[in-house]
Design an enzyme around this catalytic site. Structure first.
Site, mmCIF file in Angstrom:
data_model
loop_
_atom_site.group_PDB
_atom_site.id
_atom_site.type_symbol
_atom_site.label_atom_id
_atom_site.label_comp_id
_atom_site.label_asym_id
_atom_site.label_seq_id
_atom_site.Cartn_x
_atom_site.Cartn_y
_atom_site.Cartn_z
ATOM 1 N N TRP A 1 71.380 61.709 39.455
ATOM 2 C CA TRP A 1 72.540 61.318 38.653
ATOM 3 C C TRP A 1 72.128 60.179 37.718
ATOM 4 C CZ3 TRP A 1 74.163 56.279 39.313
ATOM 5 C CH2 TRP A 1 74.096 55.679 40.574
ATOM 6 N N SER A 2 72.867 60.031 36.635
ATOM 7 C CA SER A 2 72.478 59.124 35.545
ATOM 8 C C SER A 2 71.035 59.375 35.118
ATOM 9 C CB SER A 2 72.682 57.658 35.922
ATOM 10 O OG SER A 2 74.048 57.323 35.924
ATOM 11 N N PRO A 3 70.644 60.639 34.867
ATOM 12 C CA PRO A 3 69.245 60.937 34.535
ATOM 13 C C PRO A 3 68.796 60.348 33.204
ATOM 14 C CG PRO A 3 70.620 62.860 34.139
ATOM 15 C CD PRO A 3 71.477 61.857 34.841
ATOM 16 N N TYR B 1 86.296 61.761 41.784
ATOM 17 C CA TYR B 1 86.395 61.852 40.327
ATOM 18 C C TYR B 1 87.801 62.250 39.875
ATOM 19 C CZ TYR B 1 81.240 62.215 40.511
ATOM 20 O OH TYR B 1 79.897 62.024 40.748
ATOM 21 N N ARG C 1 76.449 67.187 22.315
ATOM 22 C CA ARG C 1 75.474 66.561 23.209
ATOM 23 C C ARG C 1 75.160 67.456 24.395
ATOM 24 N NH1 ARG C 1 73.992 61.398 23.583
ATOM 25 N NH2 ARG C 1 73.956 61.656 21.317
ATOM 26 N N ASP D 1 78.696 69.870 38.644
ATOM 27 C CA ASP D 1 78.808 68.851 39.685
ATOM 28 C C ASP D 1 80.100 68.061 39.523
ATOM 29 O OD1 ASP D 1 77.111 67.046 41.759
ATOM 30 O OD2 ASP D 1 78.290 65.755 40.437
ATOM 31 N N GLU E 1 72.705 69.879 23.140
ATOM 32 C CA GLU E 1 71.407 69.223 22.977
ATOM 33 C C GLU E 1 70.705 69.068 24.326
ATOM 34 O OE1 GLU E 1 70.127 64.675 22.423
ATOM 35 O OE2 GLU E 1 71.306 65.443 20.728
#
Length: 284
Positions: free
Chosen positions: A191-193, A52, A240, A47, A243
């Protein structure tokens, strides 16, 4: 089936991988590096957005992975977004073409980034459909549209709007938008989960995570995708990213899902840039 047999949600006949990799706030070098690495790890949904300022870098990361034989173009689902200053018909078409050129590929999904009162929604939705007809994207959708506006946009659109990308995490209920998306044959993308890291110290999520031998982030992402909602976590750290991808080998029980859902609160929203002409859904 594409996407390495990862779980998907189907919206109007289009399959979208439930776990994606977000690139918000990633500078060009990090975006290129992390997109290539995310694809190596196994992500198949990327995404980005015009605002951006990293579409070219994202495209370069995809090209790197393709050149190395990590993926083929058909293995991927790529999303980008039209910025609000480009909602007038001709401007939208110019940006849609520019985004496809920058990416070096036709995006699978092109979204309107935030709703705006001007120009009229009919003009913008018409232009979005024209971008689809001209081959600048394979599908179209929305981002940050409240339910009432979501319905209006769907009624104005010739082609299906296959997702509405909004803030969603355990502290923010989006039950009205989720129900609206399902009624319209669409989907929700979160978004921002991970609530921009706020879930890391949550005691309830931590207890559930320990029971599964997982991290708080993995449990939160599992909670989202287990609802059939797409999650697009973002990170500049390769470890991360790996993960976050480790969410396909366990399942949350109905009780665990309910405990996490109960964490929502009236002040849970983190990013509120909605134009004052509109209002968010008032979920209890």
């Amino acid at each position: 089936m594409p996407y390495s047999d990862q779980p998907t949600v189907t919206a109007s006949g289009v399959e979208i991988p439930l776990l994606g990799f977000g690139t918000w706030r990633l500078e060009a070098d990090d975006a290129r590096r992390m997109v290539r690495e995310a694809l190596r790890i196994g992500y198949r949904h990327i995404d980005t957005a015009w605002i951006y300022r990293n579409e070219k870098a994202v495209g370069d990361g995809v090209a790197d992975a393709v050149a190395e034989g990590i993926v083929t173009r058909d293995d991927l689902f790529v999303t980008t977004k039209i910025w609000v200053e480009h909602f007038q018909h001709d401007a939208l078409l110019r940006q849609a073409e520019e985004s496809a050129i920058s990416l070096g590929l036709t995006p699978d999904l092109l979204l309107l980034h935030w709703p705006k009162p001007t120009p009229a929604l009919a003009e913008t939705i018409g232009a979005l459909n024209a971008a689809l007809e001209k081959g600048f994207t394979r599908n179209i959708g929305l981002s940050n549209f409240p339910s009432a506006l979501f319905r209006q946009a769907a009624a104005l659109s010739t082609a299906p709007l296959i997702t509405n990308q909004v803030e969603y995490h355990p502290y923010l209920s989006q039950k009205t938008l989720i129900a609206t998306a399902r009624e319209l044959g669409s989907s929700i993308t979160a978004w921002s989960p991970l609530a921009q890291g706020k879930i890391a110290d949550d005691a309830v999520i931590g207890e559930i995570a320990r029971a599964h031998g997982k991290t708080n982030g993995q449990v939160t992402l599992r909670w989202i995708i287990q609802q059939g909602i797409v999650a697009i976590p973002r990170t500049a750290r390769e470890g991360r990213a790996a993960e976050n991808f480790g969410v396909f080998d366990f399942q949350l029980s109905p009780e665990e899902m309910a405990r996490i859902s109960a964490l929502s609160r009236p002040d849970g929203r983190i990013g509120d840039w909605l134009d004052e002409a509109f209002q968010w859904d008032q979920d209890a």
